[in-house]
Design an enzyme around this catalytic site. Structure first.
Site, short mmCIF file in Angstrom:
data_model
loop_
_atom_site.label_atom_id
_atom_site.label_comp_id
_atom_site.label_asym_id
_atom_site.label_seq_id
_atom_site.Cartn_x
_atom_site.Cartn_y
_atom_site.Cartn_z
N SER A 233 0.80 -1.12 -0.05
CA SER A 233 0.01 -0.09 0.04
C SER A 233 0.80 1.34 -0.27
CB SER A 233 -1.04 0.01 1.40
OG SER A 233 -1.45 1.31 1.39
N TYR B 225 -2.30 -1.58 10.42
CA TYR B 225 -2.16 -1.66 8.94
C TYR B 225 -0.84 -1.13 8.43
CZ TYR B 225 -4.01 -1.22 4.12
OH TYR B 225 -4.08 -1.41 2.88
P1 NAD Z 1 -11.27 -6.21 -0.29
O1 NAD Z 1 -11.89 -6.12 1.12
O2 NAD Z 1 -12.20 -6.23 -1.54
O3 NAD Z 1 -10.44 -7.63 -0.41
C1 NAD Z 1 -9.65 -8.21 0.41
C2 NAD Z 1 -9.73 -9.76 0.32
O4 NAD Z 1 -9.07 -10.39 1.32
C3 NAD Z 1 -11.36 -10.30 0.31
O5 NAD Z 1 -11.18 -11.03 -0.83
C4 NAD Z 1 -11.42 -10.86 1.53
O6 NAD Z 1 -12.56 -11.97 1.56
C5 NAD Z 1 -9.98 -11.40 1.81
N1 NAD Z 1 -9.66 -11.71 3.18
C6 NAD Z 1 -9.95 -11.15 4.36
N2 NAD Z 1 -9.71 -11.82 5.37
C7 NAD Z 1 -9.16 -12.91 4.89
C8 NAD Z 1 -8.62 -14.25 5.65
N3 NAD Z 1 -8.66 -14.31 6.99
N4 NAD Z 1 -8.36 -15.17 4.63
C9 NAD Z 1 -8.37 -15.19 3.38
N5 NAD Z 1 -9.02 -14.13 2.81
C10 NAD Z 1 -9.40 -13.01 3.59
O7 NAD Z 1 -10.13 -5.24 -0.21
P2 NAD Z 1 -9.24 -4.69 -1.32
O8 NAD Z 1 -9.37 -3.19 -1.29
O9 NAD Z 1 -9.40 -5.47 -2.61
O10 NAD Z 1 -7.91 -5.20 -0.42
C11 NAD Z 1 -6.89 -6.02 -1.11
C12 NAD Z 1 -5.56 -5.74 -0.78
O11 NAD Z 1 -5.18 -4.45 -1.13
C13 NAD Z 1 -5.25 -5.55 0.95
O12 NAD Z 1 -4.19 -6.23 1.23
C14 NAD Z 1 -5.25 -3.98 0.99
O13 NAD Z 1 -4.57 -3.57 2.22
C15 NAD Z 1 -4.66 -3.61 -0.24
N6 NAD Z 1 -4.74 -2.25 -0.56
C16 NAD Z 1 -6.22 -1.61 -1.04
C17 NAD Z 1 -6.21 -0.49 -1.25
C18 NAD Z 1 -7.50 0.27 -1.73
O14 NAD Z 1 -7.82 1.33 -1.67
N7 NAD Z 1 -8.78 -0.71 -1.90
C19 NAD Z 1 -5.06 0.49 -1.23
C20 NAD Z 1 -3.87 0.14 -0.90
C21 NAD Z 1 -3.79 -1.50 -0.66
#
Ligand code: NAD
Length: 257
Positions: free
Chosen positions: A139, A152
């Site tokens: 991130s 985080y």
């Molecule tokens: P999201 O909630 O759509 O996706 C998260 C995924 O992780 C989901 O598929 C969820 O089911 C899974 N998950 C959660 N707990 C779990 C567990 N215990 N075991 C297995 N799977 C699990 O969110 P996202 O925004 O797509 O985030 C995905 C990644 O990207 C994360 O690591 C997040 O920190 C990172 N990220 C997101 C953003 C953003 O703005 N959306 C920005 C930077 C980084």
């Protein structure tokens, strides 16, 4: 560039960025293993649909990324893991003095320790083949901080460090390890926050996105899951053979500030 013949395991990939990365890898010809902690018919249907649309093998393996043995089982059950994308992640927002200890432990487990376990399980197979890619979805918060997101941010800084260490341990073996550092990405999770933010700030959608959510993102535009997918495909391409132990920001300029 074709990833035909490669198998990618993407943690946390039944929604958002993980699903976008799985789509991009499958579109490039890779077989894909989707994952989350649930085991619902729709999770398996998601994989079947993705596989059918792209003409690749796709399946869904339920495994809880907060549990080290489950992380290792995911890689073992996948059978082959040429491309490992550590994406599963959760968030909790609270000042350090109020931050629940159990939530700290859970975030560190899912956002950081899971990548240690899956990487440890995947590297022997990659070494045996002389080719592998570890892509950790960190991130902008892996490079910079904000208040109230201690666990985080600690986990995301940690995964940047883990990516570098992995890269050094496998340098010269045909395996690379890198971290992608997205800024705000418009995932269903983020989309769901927009109506609440509109109410709280009494602003229209465009204004709340621009003035509240993307305040720190100089482009004032969300990154997209397709862009994170495309960056992952690039890291799997021959053009990135010597790109290892580094971070690639996809953040509209956030970390340039
Ligand atoms: P999201 O909630 O759509 O996706 C998260 C995924 O992780 C989901 O598929 C969820 O089911 C899974 N998950 C959660 N707990 C779990 C567990 N215990 N075991 C297995 N799977 C699990 O969110 P996202 O925004 O797509 O985030 C995905 C990644 O990207 C994360 O690591 C997040 O920190 C990172 N990220 C997101 C953003 C953003 O703005 N959306 C920005 C930077 C980084």
């Amino acid at each position: 560039m074709s990833l035909a013949g490669k198998t990618a395991v993407i943690t946390g990939s039944n929604s958002g960025i993980g699903l976008g990365v799985a789509e991009a890898l499958a579109a490039a010809g890779a077989d894909v293993v989707l994952n989350s902690f649930t085991d619902r018919p729709e999770d398996h249907a998601l994989a079947a649909d993705l596989g059918q649309r792209h003409g690749v093998k796709a399946r869904y393996i339920a495994a809880d990324m907060s549990v080290g043995t489950d992380c290792r089982r995911l890689v073992a059950e996948a059978g082959t893991c040429d491309i490992l994308v550590n994406n599963a992640g959760i968030q909790h927002v609270a000042p350090i003095e109020d931050f629940p200890s159990a939530m700290w432990d859970r975030i560190i487990a899912i956002n950081l320790s899971s990548a240690f376990h899956t990487t440890a399980a995947a590297l022997p197979g990659m070494k045996a083949k002389g080719w592998g890619r570890v892509v950790n979805i960190a991130s902008a918060h892996g490079l910079t901080a904000s208040p109230f997101k201690s666990a985080y941010i600690a986990a995301k800084h940690g995964i940047v460090g883990l990516s570098k260490t992995t890269a050094l341990e496998v340098a010269g073996l045909g395996i690379t390890a890198n971290a992608i550092c997205p800024g705000y990405v418009l995932t269903p999770l983020v989309e769901a926050q927009i109506p609440d933010q509109m109410k709280v700030h009494n602003m229209d959608r465009a204004t709340v996105i621009r003035e509240v959510m993307l305040l720190r993102q100089p482009s004032r535009q969300f990154a997209t899951v397709e862009q994170i997918g495309g960056t992952t495909v690039y890291l799997c391409s021959p053009a990135a053979d010597q790109v290892t132990g580094t971070t690639i920001s996809v953040d509209g300029g956030w970390t340039a500030l």
